[in-house]
Design a protein around this motif. Structure first.
Motif, short mmCIF file in Angstrom:
data_model
loop_
_atom_site.label_atom_id
_atom_site.label_comp_id
_atom_site.label_asym_id
_atom_site.label_seq_id
_atom_site.Cartn_x
_atom_site.Cartn_y
_atom_site.Cartn_z
N CYS A 42 0.85 -1.18 0.00
CA CYS A 42 0.00 0.00 0.00
C CYS A 42 0.89 1.24 0.00
CB CYS A 42 -0.89 -0.02 1.24
SG CYS A 42 -1.99 1.40 1.38
N LEU A 43 0.71 2.09 -1.00
CA LEU A 43 1.45 3.34 -1.09
C LEU A 43 0.53 4.49 -0.72
CD1 LEU A 43 3.04 1.37 -3.00
CD2 LEU A 43 3.69 3.38 -4.26
N HIS A 44 0.93 5.25 0.29
CA HIS A 44 0.21 6.45 0.71
C HIS A 44 0.95 7.61 0.05
CE1 HIS A 44 -0.77 9.20 4.44
NE2 HIS A 44 -1.24 9.70 3.32
N LEU A 45 0.25 8.34 -0.82
CA LEU A 45 0.89 9.36 -1.66
C LEU A 45 0.20 10.71 -1.54
CD1 LEU A 45 0.89 7.05 -4.80
CD2 LEU A 45 2.87 7.51 -3.35
N GLN A 46 0.97 11.75 -1.72
CA GLN A 46 0.42 13.10 -1.86
C GLN A 46 0.59 13.48 -3.32
OE1 GLN A 46 -0.95 14.96 0.71
NE2 GLN A 46 -1.61 16.35 -0.90
N VAL A 47 -0.50 13.86 -4.00
CA VAL A 47 -0.44 14.13 -5.44
C VAL A 47 -1.10 15.46 -5.77
CG1 VAL A 47 -0.41 11.68 -6.04
CG2 VAL A 47 -2.59 12.85 -5.90
N ASP A 48 -0.70 15.99 -6.92
CA ASP A 48 -1.32 17.21 -7.43
C ASP A 48 -2.45 16.90 -8.39
OD1 ASP A 48 0.50 18.81 -6.04
OD2 ASP A 48 1.95 18.75 -7.68
N GLU A 49 -2.36 15.73 -9.05
CA GLU A 49 -3.38 15.34 -10.01
C GLU A 49 -3.50 13.83 -10.07
OE1 GLU A 49 -1.25 15.54 -14.23
OE2 GLU A 49 -1.29 17.50 -13.24
N LYS A 50 -4.61 13.34 -10.62
CA LYS A 50 -4.91 11.90 -10.64
C LYS A 50 -4.22 11.15 -11.77
CE LYS A 50 -9.47 12.44 -8.54
NZ LYS A 50 -10.91 12.21 -8.68
N ILE A 51 -3.93 11.81 -12.86
CA ILE A 51 -3.43 11.13 -14.06
C ILE A 51 -2.20 10.26 -13.81
CG2 ILE A 51 -2.48 11.49 -16.39
CD1 ILE A 51 -4.46 13.87 -16.62
N PRO A 52 -1.18 10.71 -13.08
CA PRO A 52 -0.02 9.84 -12.84
C PRO A 52 -0.37 8.56 -12.07
CG PRO A 52 0.55 12.11 -12.36
CD PRO A 52 -0.93 12.07 -12.57
N ILE A 53 -1.33 8.65 -11.16
CA ILE A 53 -1.75 7.46 -10.41
C ILE A 53 -2.48 6.50 -11.35
CG2 ILE A 53 -3.11 6.60 -8.47
CD1 ILE A 53 -0.60 8.32 -7.72
#
Length: 102
Positions: A42-53
């Motif tokens: 499980c990776l807990h991430l902070q992102v600016d947008e959804k596309i890379p995920i």
């Protein structure tokens, strides 16, 4: 925005798949295992947008590594969504195996 990526670690290890993360867009908060999904990372991430995920999930799925992803304002929301997505993928895969085995 908080994101969660949840995937089967055993298949990922066997494939030797290198997960590409654009560091300018994604910040890793923590890596963990969940008691309900012991074979997953499980990776807990902070992102600016959804596309890379979405792209990382697509890359993993293209290697037959079942993946769940989710987004939210908190990690709990993102994790719940990722767990739902992964559960659907697992159930879809089991149905396909049943259909193809007849």
């Amino acid at each position: 925005m908080v994101a969660c990526l949840l995937f089967k670690i055993e298949k990922w290890n066997k494939k030797g798949f290198n997960l590409q993360m654009p560091h300018s867009i994604i910040r890793i908060i923590e890596l963990l295992t969940l008691p309900d999904y012991p074979g997953c990372l499980c990776l807990h991430l902070q992102v600016d947008e959804k596309i890379p995920i979405w792209q990382m999930a697509l890359d993993l799925e293209s290697e037959n590594i079942m993946t769940g992803y989710g987004f939210g304002s908190t990690f709990a929301e993102a994790k719940a969504e990722a767990m739902t997505t992964l559960s659907k993928r697992i159930n879809e895969n089991e149905c396909q195996i049943t259909i193809h085995s007849k």
